[in-house]
Enzyme design. Structure first.
Site, mmCIF file in Angstrom:
data_model
loop_
_atom_site.group_PDB
_atom_site.id
_atom_site.type_symbol
_atom_site.label_atom_id
_atom_site.label_comp_id
_atom_site.label_asym_id
_atom_site.label_seq_id
_atom_site.Cartn_x
_atom_site.Cartn_y
_atom_site.Cartn_z
ATOM 1 N N ALA A 44 -11.335 7.666 27.975
ATOM 2 C CA ALA A 44 -12.327 6.782 28.875
ATOM 3 C C ALA A 44 -13.956 6.922 28.854
ATOM 4 O O ALA A 44 -14.550 6.157 28.534
ATOM 5 C CB ALA A 44 -11.966 6.257 30.219
ATOM 6 N N HIS A 85 -19.610 24.444 24.733
ATOM 7 C CA HIS A 85 -19.556 23.418 23.664
ATOM 8 C C HIS A 85 -20.701 23.400 22.499
ATOM 9 O O HIS A 85 -20.513 23.071 21.317
ATOM 10 C CB HIS A 85 -19.592 21.733 23.970
ATOM 11 C CG HIS A 85 -18.529 21.546 24.596
ATOM 12 N ND1 HIS A 85 -17.064 21.302 23.927
ATOM 13 C CD2 HIS A 85 -18.019 20.714 25.828
ATOM 14 C CE1 HIS A 85 -16.108 20.999 24.769
ATOM 15 N NE2 HIS A 85 -16.556 20.493 25.853
ATOM 16 N N ARG A 88 -16.163 8.383 27.310
ATOM 17 C CA ARG A 88 -17.389 8.237 26.331
ATOM 18 C C ARG A 88 -17.217 6.864 25.670
ATOM 19 O O ARG A 88 -17.722 6.604 24.738
ATOM 20 C CB ARG A 88 -17.507 9.322 25.518
ATOM 21 C CG ARG A 88 -17.774 10.839 26.131
ATOM 22 C CD ARG A 88 -17.879 11.704 25.063
ATOM 23 N NE ARG A 88 -18.226 13.139 25.690
ATOM 24 C CZ ARG A 88 -19.382 13.367 26.183
ATOM 25 N NH1 ARG A 88 -20.635 12.893 26.082
ATOM 26 N NH2 ARG A 88 -19.678 14.790 26.331
ATOM 27 N N ARG A 113 -21.873 9.414 27.795
ATOM 28 C CA ARG A 113 -21.012 9.095 29.023
ATOM 29 C C ARG A 113 -21.929 9.014 30.467
ATOM 30 O O ARG A 113 -22.980 9.488 30.447
ATOM 31 C CB ARG A 113 -19.871 9.869 29.070
ATOM 32 C CG ARG A 113 -20.160 11.229 29.643
ATOM 33 C CD ARG A 113 -18.801 12.228 29.709
ATOM 34 N NE ARG A 113 -19.336 13.625 29.866
ATOM 35 C CZ ARG A 113 -18.372 14.563 29.446
ATOM 36 N NH1 ARG A 113 -17.206 14.260 29.042
ATOM 37 N NH2 ARG A 113 -18.754 15.863 29.376
ATOM 38 N N HIS A 131 -12.912 23.485 23.510
ATOM 39 C CA HIS A 131 -11.774 24.287 25.060
ATOM 40 C C HIS A 131 -10.825 24.791 24.506
ATOM 41 O O HIS A 131 -10.533 25.190 23.248
ATOM 42 C CB HIS A 131 -11.084 23.044 25.638
ATOM 43 C CG HIS A 131 -12.237 21.946 26.012
ATOM 44 N ND1 HIS A 131 -11.761 20.603 26.964
ATOM 45 C CD2 HIS A 131 -13.540 21.938 26.311
ATOM 46 C CE1 HIS A 131 -12.848 20.149 27.366
ATOM 47 N NE2 HIS A 131 -13.930 20.948 27.099
ATOM 48 N N ASP A 189 -16.287 23.754 35.411
ATOM 49 C CA ASP A 189 -16.109 23.140 34.181
ATOM 50 C C ASP A 189 -15.874 24.089 32.963
ATOM 51 O O ASP A 189 -16.994 24.707 32.817
ATOM 52 C CB ASP A 189 -17.037 21.989 33.921
ATOM 53 C CG ASP A 189 -16.113 20.828 33.037
ATOM 54 O OD1 ASP A 189 -15.701 21.049 32.202
ATOM 55 O OD2 ASP A 189 -16.181 19.936 33.551
HETATM 56 O O1 LIG Z 1 -16.310 14.757 25.710
HETATM 57 C C1 LIG Z 1 -16.617 15.989 25.772
HETATM 58 O O2 LIG Z 1 -17.754 16.415 26.065
HETATM 59 C C2 LIG Z 1 -15.518 17.166 24.956
HETATM 60 O O3 LIG Z 1 -14.955 16.298 24.047
HETATM 61 C C3 LIG Z 1 -14.516 17.461 25.950
HETATM 62 O O4 LIG Z 1 -15.142 18.033 27.140
HETATM 63 P P1 LIG Z 1 -14.847 17.836 28.515
HETATM 64 O O5 LIG Z 1 -13.226 17.352 28.515
HETATM 65 O O6 LIG Z 1 -14.952 18.887 29.546
HETATM 66 O O7 LIG Z 1 -15.606 16.558 29.000
HETATM 67 MN MN LIG Z 2 -14.177 19.861 31.495
HETATM 68 MN MN LIG Z 3 -15.797 20.025 27.640
#
Ligand SMILES: O=C(O)[C@H](O)COP(=O)(O)O
Ligand SMILES: [Mn+2]
Ligand SMILES: [Mn+2]
Length: 559
Positions: free
Chosen positions: A287, A434, A289, A213, A501, A28
């Site tokens: 979706a 992040h 989160r 999430r 990202h 990831d």
């Molecule tokens: O939800 C997150 O953590 C970020 O906004 C995007 O990161 P992810 O797409 O890798 O989950």
């Molecule tokens: Mn990702």
């Molecule tokens: Mn991410």
């Protein structure tokens, strides 16, 4: 075969054998960029990934992971986990939530659908609450969509609007929350000029309030519930701009983790708790989160935290967030219909599948992979294993995360020979990326590389095949750059850390003793993207891909 001629049965691949164990590894947030001090992947010791790269061009190449290649509106849209894993799993490019909401707003259809008509019934006597991520990140939501929604409800009889904001700093620069609040306040002032009572009612940082999430930490959602529904939070302000500025001034504060706050009137009374008769819209399109808050707003029987007071509301999501759970019941825009995913095809053709990640990415290799569908296709042939993530910390504190445990589970699944496909997501580059902590991200990338090595060693032992790729960039560039690529400096001369990202392509590598001689990447799909991976993997399981899938990346050369 049904009367339409459709069949789940996949044709045999003319050259590639069946029965090889295929490891499908998704790193990831692992893009490809030139080495420099802000490229944590290049800085980290990553001997395993480095050795794969030596296989270029036949066994290693780059694929597109952003913009239209993954169904996003423009080439300026960075990739993300949802669209990336959707494309990897579904093998086709679907117009994604961001795009579908844009279209529905542009045509006005969003205001004519079932979802809007449902919430509109509360406009005469109730308040409309809008809850969501306030930024222009375009990953979960977009400010311009919120603005159009506000304008639209203003023109359609809303009398009272309350916005519950979640500050970002993860898909956009930290500190940008202040500007977004200013913009929103301007829009709300315009509504007030038209006689609509419109205010921000509560707020908090997305990682601390509401947007958890995969049920990693229900306290996050509870903090949101308390502020949004009950009007209770440790911090009270009479104005949101002041709230965000004051809370950001605390040591170590950042947009992602701002504490919850409520806006109160001159008597200290919250201006916008959610009460009986109100309507609520969660305006994020993405979706993952939104599922937890949707459950808390919608389910009658709910035991994840004490809701204290459960108002009778009309609730709609911007999109339907879970097609299998039909959650929520009402939504403003229909989600992409991601059907006939590679996971479903392979299971229906007898491919036994194991999928694993830790909580924060578990749904990526299951729910997103399977087209935003929860659960198994066939529980007899599939096993999905979730390793609990650490909660209540930021991942720069534990940058190795559960990479080792994920790799060990994958190794055991491979060595058990009970599965034909073993699929994992290794979260480190992304989750630590992040946080914006460069040193920790370097540690994270090393840990992910070590995990890949464990999995490849297991594949070696069973004579299998590996596919190693990523869903979008993140850790390979940790600085905001100007158009010419130079790091941008802020007013005080400091570099601006990029927590989000990127637009970079991602690597894909194939190999392993199970790969028959002659298998190599074709050179006639130069613009290949993540959606081309599904056909590739289906081939490696010994089948031809469905004809409407994006073309495979591989060919078998006659030696
Ligand atoms: O939800 C997150 O953590 C970020 O906004 C995007 O990161 P992810 O797409 O890798 O989950
Ligand atoms: Mn990702
Ligand atoms: Mn991410």
């Amino acid at each position: 075969m049904g009367s339409s001629g459709f069949s789940w049965k996949l044709a045999d691949h003319p050259k590639l054998p069946k029965g090889k164990t295929v490891a499908m590894v998704v790193l990831d947030g692992w893009g490809e960029a030139n080495p420099n001090e802000y490229n944590c992947i290049a800085t980290a010791e990553t001997p395993c990934m480095d050795s794969l790269k030596k296989g270029a061009p036949e066994k290693w190449r780059l694929v597109r992971a952003h913009g239209t290649a993954v169904g996003l509106p423009t080439e300026d849209d960075m990739g993300n986990s949802e669209v990336g894993h959707n494309a990897l799993g579904a093998g086709r490019i679907f117009a994604q939530g961001a795009k579908l909401v844009d279209l529905a707003l542009a045509s006005g259809k969003i205001f004519e659908g079932e979802g809007f008509n449902y919430i509109k019934e509360s406009f005469a006597n109730g308040t409309l609450h809008l809850i969501g991520l306030l930024s222009d990140g375009g990953v979960h939501s977009r400010l311009d969509q919120l603005q159009l929604l506000l304008k639209g409800v203003g023109e359609r009889g809303v009398k009272r609007v309350r916005v519950h904001i979640l500050t970002d700093g993860r898909d956009v620069l930290d500190g940008s929350s202040v500007g977004f609040v200013e913009t929103l306040e301007n829009d709300l002032a315009k509504l007030r000029e038209k006689g609509i009572d419109a205010k921000i009612a509560s707020g908090g940082g997305r990682m601390n309030v509401t947007m958890d999430r995969y049920e990693n930490d229900w306290n996050v959602v509870k903090r949101g519930w308390d502020a949004q529904v009950l009007g209770e939070a440790p911090h009270k302000f009479t104005n949101a701009l002041e709230a965000v500025k004051t809370l950001r001034a605390e040591p170590k504060a950042n947009d992602q983790y701002l504490p919850p706050f409520v806006i109160v009137d001159e008597n200290g009374k919250p201006v916008g708790p959610i009460v009986d008769g109100d309507a609520v819209v969660t305006f994020n399109f993405r979706a993952d989160r939104m599922v937890m808050i949707a459950k808390s707003l919608e389910y009658e029987n709910f035991d994840k935290f004490d809701r204290v007071r459960v108002p009778k509301i009309r609730y709609a999501g911007m999109l339907e967030y879970d097609g299998e759970l039909k959650l929520p019941n009402h939504y403003l825009v229909s989600p992409p219909e991601i059907d006939r995913t590679s996971g479903e095809y392979l299971v229906k053709n007898g491919v036994r599948t194991f999928a694993c990640s830790e909580t924060v990415k578990f749904g990526h290799v299951t729910f997103f992979w399977n087209g935003n569908r929860s659960g198994y296709f066939n529980a007899d042939l599939e096993e999905y294993v979730e390793i609990p993530s650490d909660s209540g910390i930021t991942f720069n504190e534990q940058p190795k995360m559960k990479a080792l445990q994920i790799a060990e589970k994958a190794r055991d699944a491979i060595l058990s020979r009970k599965f034909d496909q073993v699929r994992v997501n290794l979260p480190n580059g992304d989750m630590v990326g992040h946080t914006g902590d460069i040193e920790a991200t370097v540690v994270a990338c090393k840990a992910a590389d070590e995990a890949v090595k464990i999995i490849l060693d297991a594949i070696e032992q069973v004579g299998g095949i590996y596919v190693v790729t990523a869903d979008h960039g993140n850790a390979e560039d940790m600085v905001k750059r100007d158009k010419s690529g130079k790091p941008l400096l802020s007013k005080d001369g400091k570099i601006q850390i990029l927590t989000s990202h990127t637009l970079e392509p991602v690597p894909i590598a194939i190999g392993g003793p199970g790969l028959i001689p002659g298998v190599r990447f074709r050179n006639d799909v130069p613009s290949g993207g993540l959606a081309n991976v599904a056909a590739t993997v289906i081939n490696l399981h010994g089948f031809e891909a469905p004809s409407d899938y994006e073309p495979t990346l591989i060919e078998v050369a006659d030696n």
